[in-house]
Design a protein around this motif. Structure first.
Motif, PDB file in Angstrom:
ATOM      1  N   ARG A  85     -24.940 -29.063   6.540  1.00  0.00           N
ATOM      2  CA  ARG A  85     -24.641 -27.607   6.186  1.00  0.00           C
ATOM      3  C   ARG A  85     -25.358 -26.953   4.825  1.00  0.00           C
ATOM      4  O   ARG A  85     -25.951 -26.073   5.010  1.00  0.00           O
ATOM      5  CB  ARG A  85     -23.039 -27.179   6.357  1.00  0.00           C
ATOM      6  CG  ARG A  85     -22.502 -27.834   7.315  1.00  0.00           C
ATOM      7  CD  ARG A  85     -20.932 -27.873   7.481  1.00  0.00           C
ATOM      8  NE  ARG A  85     -20.502 -28.849   8.430  1.00  0.00           N
ATOM      9  CZ  ARG A  85     -19.683 -29.555   8.152  1.00  0.00           C
ATOM     10  NH1 ARG A  85     -18.897 -29.672   7.115  1.00  0.00           N
ATOM     11  NH2 ARG A  85     -19.217 -30.348   9.310  1.00  0.00           N
ATOM     12  N   ARG A 122     -15.493 -15.770  14.473  1.00  0.00           N
ATOM     13  CA  ARG A 122     -15.074 -16.450  13.563  1.00  0.00           C
ATOM     14  C   ARG A 122     -15.543 -16.178  12.143  1.00  0.00           C
ATOM     15  O   ARG A 122     -14.687 -15.810  11.182  1.00  0.00           O
ATOM     16  CB  ARG A 122     -15.021 -17.801  13.989  1.00  0.00           C
ATOM     17  CG  ARG A 122     -14.046 -18.720  12.959  1.00  0.00           C
ATOM     18  CD  ARG A 122     -12.846 -18.829  13.438  1.00  0.00           C
ATOM     19  NE  ARG A 122     -12.108 -19.382  12.114  1.00  0.00           N
ATOM     20  CZ  ARG A 122     -10.609 -19.036  12.184  1.00  0.00           C
ATOM     21  NH1 ARG A 122      -9.881 -18.507  13.492  1.00  0.00           N
ATOM     22  NH2 ARG A 122     -10.005 -19.353  11.245  1.00  0.00           N
ATOM     23  N   ARG A 126     -13.986 -13.887   8.413  1.00  0.00           N
ATOM     24  CA  ARG A 126     -14.090 -14.561   7.116  1.00  0.00           C
ATOM     25  C   ARG A 126     -15.138 -13.840   6.268  1.00  0.00           C
ATOM     26  O   ARG A 126     -15.415 -14.399   5.129  1.00  0.00           O
ATOM     27  CB  ARG A 126     -14.541 -16.115   7.102  1.00  0.00           C
ATOM     28  CG  ARG A 126     -13.563 -16.815   7.837  1.00  0.00           C
ATOM     29  CD  ARG A 126     -12.295 -17.346   7.080  1.00  0.00           C
ATOM     30  NE  ARG A 126     -11.408 -17.785   8.044  1.00  0.00           N
ATOM     31  CZ  ARG A 126     -10.217 -17.185   8.574  1.00  0.00           C
ATOM     32  NH1 ARG A 126     -10.313 -15.911   8.362  1.00  0.00           N
ATOM     33  NH2 ARG A 126      -9.579 -17.710   9.245  1.00  0.00           N
ATOM     34  N   SER A 135     -13.770 -23.712   6.609  1.00  0.00           N
ATOM     35  CA  SER A 135     -13.348 -24.682   7.159  1.00  0.00           C
ATOM     36  C   SER A 135     -14.772 -25.384   7.606  1.00  0.00           C
ATOM     37  O   SER A 135     -15.672 -24.853   7.519  1.00  0.00           O
ATOM     38  CB  SER A 135     -12.580 -24.623   8.377  1.00  0.00           C
ATOM     39  OG  SER A 135     -13.292 -24.446   9.609  1.00  0.00           O
ATOM     40  N   GLY A 136     -14.640 -26.593   7.622  1.00  0.00           N
ATOM     41  CA  GLY A 136     -15.854 -27.522   8.155  1.00  0.00           C
ATOM     42  C   GLY A 136     -16.782 -26.751   9.099  1.00  0.00           C
ATOM     43  O   GLY A 136     -17.971 -26.567   8.969  1.00  0.00           O
ATOM     44  N   GLY A 137     -16.255 -26.511  10.173  1.00  0.00           N
ATOM     45  CA  GLY A 137     -16.930 -25.955  11.469  1.00  0.00           C
ATOM     46  C   GLY A 137     -17.381 -24.394  11.043  1.00  0.00           C
ATOM     47  O   GLY A 137     -18.523 -24.179  11.376  1.00  0.00           O
ATOM     48  N   GLU A 138     -16.606 -23.770  10.498  1.00  0.00           N
ATOM     49  CA  GLU A 138     -16.869 -22.500   9.831  1.00  0.00           C
ATOM     50  C   GLU A 138     -18.239 -22.485   9.329  1.00  0.00           C
ATOM     51  O   GLU A 138     -19.111 -21.807   9.089  1.00  0.00           O
ATOM     52  CB  GLU A 138     -15.816 -21.633   9.499  1.00  0.00           C
ATOM     53  CG  GLU A 138     -14.814 -21.491  10.233  1.00  0.00           C
ATOM     54  CD  GLU A 138     -13.427 -20.908   9.141  1.00  0.00           C
ATOM     55  OE1 GLU A 138     -12.567 -20.469   9.839  1.00  0.00           O
ATOM     56  OE2 GLU A 138     -13.343 -21.216   8.136  1.00  0.00           O
ATOM     57  N   GLY A 163     -19.284 -31.274  13.906  1.00  0.00           N
ATOM     58  CA  GLY A 163     -17.888 -30.709  13.448  1.00  0.00           C
ATOM     59  C   GLY A 163     -17.468 -29.834  13.986  1.00  0.00           C
ATOM     60  O   GLY A 163     -16.635 -28.944  13.645  1.00  0.00           O
ATOM     61  N   LEU A 164     -18.037 -29.089  15.394  1.00  0.00           N
ATOM     62  CA  LEU A 164     -17.892 -27.655  15.950  1.00  0.00           C
ATOM     63  C   LEU A 164     -16.841 -28.305  17.076  1.00  0.00           C
ATOM     64  O   LEU A 164     -17.245 -29.112  17.753  1.00  0.00           O
ATOM     65  CB  LEU A 164     -19.046 -27.215  16.495  1.00  0.00           C
ATOM     66  CG  LEU A 164     -19.974 -26.573  15.243  1.00  0.00           C
ATOM     67  CD1 LEU A 164     -21.156 -25.778  16.050  1.00  0.00           C
ATOM     68  CD2 LEU A 164     -19.070 -25.533  14.378  1.00  0.00           C
TER      69      LEU A 164
ATOM     70  N   ASN D  40     -12.271 -24.481  15.264  1.00  0.00           N
ATOM     71  CA  ASN D  40     -12.580 -24.587  13.824  1.00  0.00           C
ATOM     72  C   ASN D  40     -11.787 -23.443  13.060  1.00  0.00           C
ATOM     73  O   ASN D  40     -11.301 -22.504  13.385  1.00  0.00           O
ATOM     74  CB  ASN D  40     -14.196 -24.215  13.722  1.00  0.00           C
ATOM     75  CG  ASN D  40     -15.026 -25.388  14.232  1.00  0.00           C
ATOM     76  OD1 ASN D  40     -15.743 -24.797  15.305  1.00  0.00           O
ATOM     77  ND2 ASN D  40     -15.013 -26.244  13.820  1.00  0.00           N
ATOM     78  N   GLU D 174     -12.369 -35.894  11.080  1.00  0.00           N
ATOM     79  CA  GLU D 174     -13.622 -36.245  11.769  1.00  0.00           C
ATOM     80  C   GLU D 174     -14.525 -37.252  11.559  1.00  0.00           C
ATOM     81  O   GLU D 174     -15.504 -37.200  11.064  1.00  0.00           O
ATOM     82  CB  GLU D 174     -14.430 -34.722  11.585  1.00  0.00           C
ATOM     83  CG  GLU D 174     -13.545 -33.790  11.754  1.00  0.00           C
ATOM     84  CD  GLU D 174     -14.478 -32.619  12.019  1.00  0.00           C
ATOM     85  OE1 GLU D 174     -15.585 -32.616  12.350  1.00  0.00           O
ATOM     86  OE2 GLU D 174     -13.824 -31.372  11.748  1.00  0.00           O
TER      87      GLU D 174
END
Ligand SMILES: Nc1ncnc2c1ncn2[C@@H]1O[C@H](COP(=O)(O)OP(=O)(O)OP(=O)(O)O)[C@@H](O)[C@H]1O
Ligand SMILES: Nc1ncnc2c1ncn2[C@@H]1O[C@H](COP(=O)(O)OP(=O)(O)OP(=O)(O)O)[C@@H](O)[C@H]1O
Ligand SMILES: [Mg+2]
Ligand SMILES: [Mg+2]
Lengths: 233, 302, 364, 256, 330
Positions: A85, A122, A126, A135-138, A163-164, D40, D174
């Motif tokens: 990322r 999302r 934010r 968060s990781g996915g964000e 991670g999504l 997420n 994860e």
């Protein structure tokens, strides 16, 4: 559009890539496949200029990339979603998106904040949060969105769905699909083999820093033996 | 009471002076995340050039311009020749290199201007005093410093927080290669920003020259103080730097002004004087230790 | 050639002090054509960076490697305290061109230690005397919070008979004096005495003037903040200040006239009192060298010769007291400005044959 | 009925107005693999961080073997037997794989205020470390610096390190992320082998892994648990489908 | 194995040279070298102690000189009371200083340890640049404290009337003092090497690389870091006490940030995190300074750029260069 010719590269004293040949035509979606540590990300780092290559050449639209600094390469229209990322932790979501925004592909309908937020609601929630508060996915969404914001001619996705949540993954795949239909060239690395092979036009199989096979994606999708041998599935 | 108000004012004014000195450092150290011990050297260059030009021509405007120019130029050269190679390195490598720069700059000024301090006068237009409180004349020049401090604070805040340039600088501080991979010429950008930081330091030097002694090594003692300011305020935040500077200014001034009287309640006069003096010297360090003990990342961490 | 080892401060903000001592010393050598008192000498100079440890290091090297018998040069008391006791114990002469800490004048005086400048307190004492004689009823006094600062104020108070309106110790190396100035204004003293060496003094004076105080309360100080080189940096803010010194460029004696002219010609600047002290130190050493035929190894003779101080001091009247510190006249000067620039003008002689306060403690 | 190893009571965490966890009641049974899934930003990592002690809860309490450990610091919990892995690989880049693992082993062997003997020659640590490396197929790389590993290899090391102290509870954030399809299969098999020995709280977006491993699944959405149940129950739960799983994979592909 | 040999050979040569230095310099009639090398050796010890926390623990202390100062002052104050025969304290027993080296050294270490433990508890709450600044703050406080301690000389410093005493050794003799320093340095070097390669050492190194992970593994990183900090402080104090004996003089300058900075420069110059590097750094820095100073009063003009060049050219300091050299030529 993109051509890697006998690229050798490595870190410190060890060589990781031993002569890679990869080609990608305008409008194509190409995927690099291989087990962990085979050199996929290293190849990508070479393309974007983060890792100097030791020999061989990389061409993009006839321009040799290997001597250019990364920012010049990016300005030619290559957008990167890096592995892990690398969102900017100290910038807010909006700032992460705006920091390098441009329209290198001269698109008539360029990506902008509005379109991005529509794509990733999302992130819209934010907006004012700093990168390291996501968060990781964000963060992953942000990394993808950030690359889109420079409207690249070639989009490189390195493990972009890591991670999504499944739902979001699906959305991402839809976006990739849409982009493909709009003629966007894409180089993609992902572990979601199944989906990948449906979207990609062609694949390259990597093993220990070498290309050990390539061809139309459909072909690999049906070749269970090849999959087991090189990917362990 | 009047005295107290006056001392508070003095404290604020010292704070603004400190902020002016810290402004460039906020940019280079707080935002670019580069430890530059030689920051004080640019301050010194600014002061020396301004004093020299002023002495030769008598024009403050010309002195200011040339001083800013040379400070920025020095900054640019230093960045290109030395620091450019060190962004990716450990902070400590930057410490060593910029320590080397300090030695070099100090000795160079000594070789050019000699060992004795230089003189610079307050520019004509700001020479007088104004009566801000009944019976308390206040030097106009110090008011000017407050004004400029506010301006610089505002400008810097806008630059860092509300421009694309600011975003890029901040982004570069956390991940240089990623910014480059997004098409930003980070190298050039950083050279420019560093030069801007040096320019601000030089600016502080020009402003300080009529008030403080212009001498070789003048940047070092100030440098420590500005680091204190920035760390107390919270690294990377202009607001923090400004508040940190005001806090340090106030604590230092009030400590010096009132500690002796306070301690006389407890001790005999000579002892009180002596203890007060050492306490006042330590005051800002005490302040910093206390703040960091309770807020380990400063008052306003970015 | 007789070797002379000079340990002095050439770097740091105070580097110009050492520079002037060295230049004054060299001038004397040059005037003698490479000789002092007719004896060929070789001057070795090294920078102590104002660090006692480093000063000691250099001194040791001079003594052990270069076999130096005569040393000089130290500017600061703390360096002197580290170096001098060791050096004199090793049977080497140390002749101070500047620093004169009280310990070395009193209890811990030594037969091999001579001070050719002053005992630290002297220039403060003269101001104390002058300020009370001039009828200032109350004085506000400031100095940095360290021994020399405390000695300074003690020295002033030793001769000041008026009332102390305030006694303030500031931070060493302080640059902003707004708080002190405000307190000072509020205390409404008749006079201000300060001892703030180097840049501190510049800052203080500039800010004093900028606060508009020098129209209302006169300032007094020792010569240290008003030497020719600092005056240039302080500018108009210093004009009118009365300061105490054992020397000034306008002292009327032939030695001084030669010195001032020669110094200006050689270095293109006005000599400071440090330069005069360096010059005197050189000539003092020259007189002893001459008397002993260039044999400092002959310690008793050399010591006796030094003690006689048979040289033409630029201060005019000069001799040593029992503790090897000067007994000399001390003047006050005023900073004036005219077409030729800013300089000190001698106002009057305040002390005649003034000795220091510690001589009695010295058992020599 | 198996006993509860770890449970939370109305656990809440909010960041300046944002509710990351709200009244979380989570129960981890001894020996089970309990998957925690959710969109997420639902607050999964936040929950793990609170369980491991890195984040102090805004309110609510955490019990381990019936003991309230809400206010215990991270290292104490780790020594009591709660091990965690990180979502972003967090290994010691400047040490070799073997050293990484040996350090993890060392953490659980009394105090380390031993100043004299050479740690690189410490037999028992190295043996255990080596065994772990082998278990994760990293033995060939054991003398490579962790910083020079590929992304996937790092992920494997990450998980391996959590096993070093022979913990009771594993909090895995994860673990599959970044591990290729083949590797995921291996890791799934490996975790499967751990079933019964450890109680595992598994946060994972790889549904193949989750469905094949989990004994129970809790679904977290916007900081709240909306459902807990067996794999089948969760799969069939319309609310979960809507919030997280989306349409079935087949239809997604068809659309593409 | 061959690599190791090359390294061993160089180290032995270096050690031999240090051992032979006194007789050689006396033979060459340059005996002051002995004394100035003693100082270098002492600083090398201080640098090693700093490297223990900077290079291995990521605790970049900008106040390390404070512990050197505390050690030095302890020795000097003990000596002062001994020679003047004034009681330091009379409760619970009367104590009027000492001139025994071992007592000085022990007490110096003790004092430093106590101060380090107290300040460390506060400092270690912070990280990175904040740690740099808070250590600086404490050192500055001590600096101003000792400046105003009139009783012990304040800024003028305190003279030690004579060096401490040690049975069978005449410390006043420069060569013997030199060998004592060398002995201490070698012992300290060996000790430090053991330390960094011990269980404890690895924990501290782990804290440097990734403290969060260390905690998650079950280490109470705060205590380990604190102990490391205290250990480093005692090393500096040891060096300080020797330094006081060497110069027979102490002054508050020992606490100043200049000295802390110089110690850091030595460590970085030599190569952080290698122990040997600290020694090399100290030797090179102090010798360069001396050599340049001997040729020109503008020595800083030359020393500065040399330092810069080393940073740019050598990634891991001089020791890094050496290491490259003795591994490359295999
Ligand atoms: N920074 C680095 N320094 C040294 N070696 C590295 C570095 N990064 C990667 N390598 C080595 O290069 C090899 C290829 O790594 P790369 O990241 O390209 O693999 P990958 O195919 O992208 O794998 P993954 O699926 O795990 O991301 C790995 O074996 C790794 O050991
Ligand atoms: N330090 C912080 N400050 C403010 N908000 C935060 C902070 N850390 C996390 N958040 C927010 O809390 C929410 C929960 O985050 P968490 O990391 O627990 O999500 P997650 O469920 O692990 O998601 P993912 O699957 O994407 O990793 C997110 O919306 C995130 O933006
Ligand atoms: Mg990869
Ligand atoms: Mg998460």
């Amino acid at each position: 559009m993109l051509r890697l010719n006998q690229v050798h590269a490595g870190y410190h004293s060890s060589e990781v890539l031993h002569g890679i040949d990869v080609e990608l035509q305008q409008g194509e979606v190409v995927t690099l496949l291989g087990r962990n540590g085979m050199g996929k990300s290293t190849t990508i780092n070479c393309i974007i200029g983060l890792l100097p290559i030791r020999s061989g050449s990389i061409e993009f639209d006839g321009i040799e990339l290997q001597r250019l600094e990364s920012y010049r390469i990016a300005r030619l229209g290559i957008g990167l979603v890096p592995e892990q990322r690398h969102v900017f932790p100290n910038l807010t979501v909006t700032e992460n998106l705006l920091v390098a925004a441009a329209n290198y592909a001269n698109s008539d309908n360029p990506w902008n904040l509005q379109r991005i937020y529509a794509l990733f609601p999302r992130l819209a929630d934010r907006k004012q949060h700093a990168g390291n508060q996501l968060s990781g996915g964000e963060q992953q969404m942000l990394a993808i969105a950030r690359a889109l914001m420079i409207n690249p001619r070639l989009l490189i996705l390195d493990e972009a769905t890591e991670g999504l949540a499944p739902l979001i993954c699906e959305e991402i795949w839809q976006v990739v699909h849409q982009l493909k239909q709009q003629g966007q060239s894409i180089l993609i690395v992902d572990k979601n083999l199944h989906t990948l092979l449906q979207i990609a036009d062609r694949y390259y199989l990597m093993e220990k820093g070498q290309v050990v096979g390539h061809g139309p994606a459909q072909q690999l999708a049906t070749d269970q033996q090849l999959q087991t041998r090189y990917l362990g599935v | 009471m009047l005295l107290f108000i006056e001392q508070v004012l003095n404290g604020l004014q010292l704070g603004f002076m400190l902020f002016l000195l810290s402004a460039g450092l906020t940019l280079v150290f707080g935002v670019m995340n580069l430890i530059n011990l030689a920051h004080g050297s640019f301050y010194m260059v600014g002061a020396y050039v301004a004093a020299t030009v002023m002495l030769a021509t008598g024009s403050f405007t010309l002195a200011l311009l040339l001083a800013l120019l040379s400070a920025a130029l020095c900054g640019l050269l230093v960045e290109i020749i030395v620091l450019r190679h060190l962004y990716q390195r450990d902070h400590l490598d930057q410490v060593l290199a910029t320590f080397g720069l300090i030695l070099f700059f100090n000795e160079t000024t000594r070789m050019i201007w000699g060992r004795q301090p230089l003189f610079m006068d307050v520019p004509e237009a700001f020479a007088g005093s104004v009566e801000i409180l009944p019976g308390v004349p206040y030097p106009l020049y110090r008011l000017l410093i407050i004004g400029i401090g506010l301006l610089v604070a505002g400008g810097l805040y806008l630059l860092i927080s509300h421009t694309r340039l600011g975003m890029r600088i901040r982004a570069g501080a956390s991940n240089r290669s990623m910014v480059a991979a997004l098409g930003v010429n980070i190298r050039w950008l950083y050279s420019l920003v560093f030069a801007l930081g040096a320019l601000l330091a030089g600016f502080a030097g020009v402003m300080a020259a009529p008030v403080f002694a212009v001498e070789s090594g003048m940047g070092e003692s100030i440098l420590i103080l500005t680091f204190v300011v920035i760390v107390i305020g919270g690294i990377g935040s202009v607001k923090g730097a400004l508040l940190g500077a005001l806090l340090v200014g106030l604590v230092d001034t009030l400590g010096r002004a009132f500690l002796p009287d306070l301690l006389q309640w407890l001790f005999a006069t000579p002892t009180a004087n002596s203890i007060a003096a050492s306490l006042a010297s330590m005051a800002i360090y005490l302040l910093m230790a206390v703040i960091l003990a309770f807020k380990p990342r400063g008052l306003f961490p970015a | 050639a007789v070797k002379i080892g000079m340990v002095t401060t050439l770097t740091t903000k105070a580097g110009y002090l050492g520079e002037d001592i060295r230049d004054g010393f060299n001038l004397a050598i040059e005037q003698g054509g490479g000789k002092l008192g007719g004896i060929e000498v070789e001057l070795m100079v090294e920078d102590d960076g104002r660090k006692p440890g480093k000063g000691r290091e250099i001194a040791e090297r001079y003594i052990k490697s270069d076999k130096v018998k005569i040393m000089t040069g130290i500017v600061f008391s703390n360096v002197a305290m580290a170096v001098v006791p060791k050096v004199v114990k090793d049977d080497v002469f140390y002749i101070s061109p500047n620093a004169g800490p009280s310990a070395l004048a009193g209890k811990r005086c030594h037969q091999n230690y001579f001070n050719a400048a002053w005992q630290n307190d002297n220039l403060h004492e003269v101001m104390g005397k002058y300020v009370s004689d001039a009828g200032f009823k109350s004085a506000y006094i400031l100095a940095p919070n360290y021994p020399a600062g405390k000695d300074a104020l003690a020295g002033f108070k030793r001769f000041y008979t008026g009332n102390i309106a305030g006694e303030v110790y500031t931070k060493l190396g302080q640059s902003d004096y707004a708080a002190e100035l405000a307190n000072l204004r509020a205390a409404k003293p008749d006079a201000v005495f300060f001892f703030l060496p180097g840049g501190m003094g510049i800052n203080f004076l500039k800010q004093y003037a900028q606060a508009g105080l020098n129209d209302s309360i006169p300032v007094f100080g020792p010569a240290f903040s008003f030497d020719a080189r600092l005056l240039k940096a302080v500018g108009d803010a210093a004009v009118g200040v009365i300061n105490g010194s054992q020397w000034n460029h306008d002292l009327d004696n032939p030695a001084n006239q030669t010195f001032v002219a020669a110094f200006q010609q050689k270095y293109g600047r006005m000599p400071t009192l440090y330069a005069s002290q360096g010059y005197d130190t050189a000539n003092l050493i020259g007189s002893a060298l001459q008397a002993t035929g260039g044999k400092p190894e002959n310690m008793t003779a050399f010591r006796a010769a030094l003690q006689k101080a048979e040289f033409d001091s630029v201060r005019g009247n000069f001799r040593f007291g029992n503790n090897h510190h000067p007994v000399q006249d001390i003047y006050v000067r005023e900073v004036v400005k005219d077409a030729s620039g800013i300089y000190n003008k001698t106002v009057q002689k305040v002390f005649t044959n003034h000795a220091d306060a510690y001589a009695a403690e010295c058992k020599l | 009925m198996s006993e509860i190893v770890l449970h939370t009571d109305k656990l809440c965490k909010s960041y300046a107005g944002l509710r990351a966890n709200h009244n979380l009641d989570l129960q981890l049974l001894r020996g089970e693999i309990h998957a925690l899934i959710g969109p997420n930003g639902a607050g999964k990592s936040t929950a793990i961080a609170q369980l491991s002690g890195e984040l102090a809860p805004s309110s609510g309490r955490i019990f381990f073997n019936e003991r309230d450990m809400t206010s215990l610091p991270v290292h104490k919990r780790a020594r009591m037997g709660i091990a965690r892995s990180f979502q972003v690989s967090s290994v010691f880049d400047e040490m070799t794989i073997l050293q990484n693992l040996a350090l993890a082993v060392q953490a659980h062997h009394g105090h380390s205020f031993r100043f004299w003997s050479n740690i690189n020659r410490h037999r028992s640590f190295n043996q255990q470390a080596h065994a772990l490396a082998e278990q994760f197929g990293l033995e060939q790389l054991q003398d490579v610096l962790a910083g020079e590993l590929g992304h996937g290899e790092k992920r494997q090391l990450e998980v391996a390190m959590t096993l070093a102290g022979d913990p009771q509870v594993l909090l895995l954030d994860e673990p599959m992320a970044g591990i290729g399809p083949g590797g995921s299969k291996n890791l799934t098999r490996l975790l499967d082998g751990l079933r019964g020995r450890y109680s595992i709280l598994l946060v994972e977006h790889d549904m193949d892994a989750v469905f094949s491993l989990a004994d129970r699944i809790s679904v977290l959405v916007y900081g709240e648990i909306i459902a807990t149940g067996s794999v089948q129950e969760i799969r069939d739960n319309p609310a979960v489908q809507q919030a997280y799983l989306g349409e079935s994979e087949e239809s997604a592909h068809a659309q593409a | 194995m061959f690599e190791l040999n090359r390294k061993t050979i160089i180290l032995s040569i270096a050690l031999l040279a240090l051992v032979l230095l006194p007789p050689l310099s006396i033979a060459l009639d340059e005996s002051y070298v002995i004394s100035s090398m003693s100082r270098v050796l002492i600083f090398a010890m201080a640098a090693i102690s700093l490297d223990l926390i900077v290079g291995y623990g990521a605790m970049i202390s900008f106040g390390h000189a404070a512990f050197v100062g505390l050690g030095a002052y302890t020795a000097a104050i003990l000596g002062f009371h001994f020679h003047e025969d004034i009681a330091m304290f009379s409760f619970p027993f009367e104590f009027s200083g000492s001139n025994q080296l071992l007592i000085s050294l022990l007490l110096a270490m003790l004092v430093a340890a106590v101060v380090a433990a107290i300040t460390g508890m506060i400092c270690l709450r912070t990280h990175g640049i904040h740690f740099i600044m808070i250590t600086l703050a404490f050192a500055q406080m001590l600096y101003y404290l000792f400046i105003s301690l009139d009783y012990y000389g304040g800024e003028d410093g305190l003279v030690m009337l004579a060096r401490n005493e040690l049975p069978w050794v005449d410390l006043a003799d420069d060569s013997q003092f030199y060998y004592l320093c060398l002995l201490f340095l070698v012992a300290y070097l060996v000790l430090s090497l053991r330390l960094v390669n011990s269980q404890f050492g690895r924990v501290v190194r782990g804290c440097k690389i990734n403290e969060q992970r260390m905690q998650a593994l079950g280490f109470n990183t705060y205590w380990y870091r604190l102990v490391a900090y205290v250990i480093a402080a005692t090393g500096a104090a040891l060096a300080g006490a020797l330094l006081a004996n060497k110069t027979e003089f102490v002054d508050p300058g020992l606490f100043s940030w200049h000295l802390s900075g110089e110690l850091l420069v030595m460590v970085i110059l030599g190569g952080m995190g290698s122990i040997y590097g600290a020694v090399i750094g100290a030797i090179v820095y102090l010798l360069l300074e001396q050599i340049f100073a001997a040729y020109t009063e503008h020595w800083m003009f030359f020393l500065g750029p040399v330092l810069i060049l080393v940073v740019i050219r050598a990634r891991h300091g001089i020791y890094g260069l050496l290491q490259k050299w003795w591994t490359a030529n295999v």
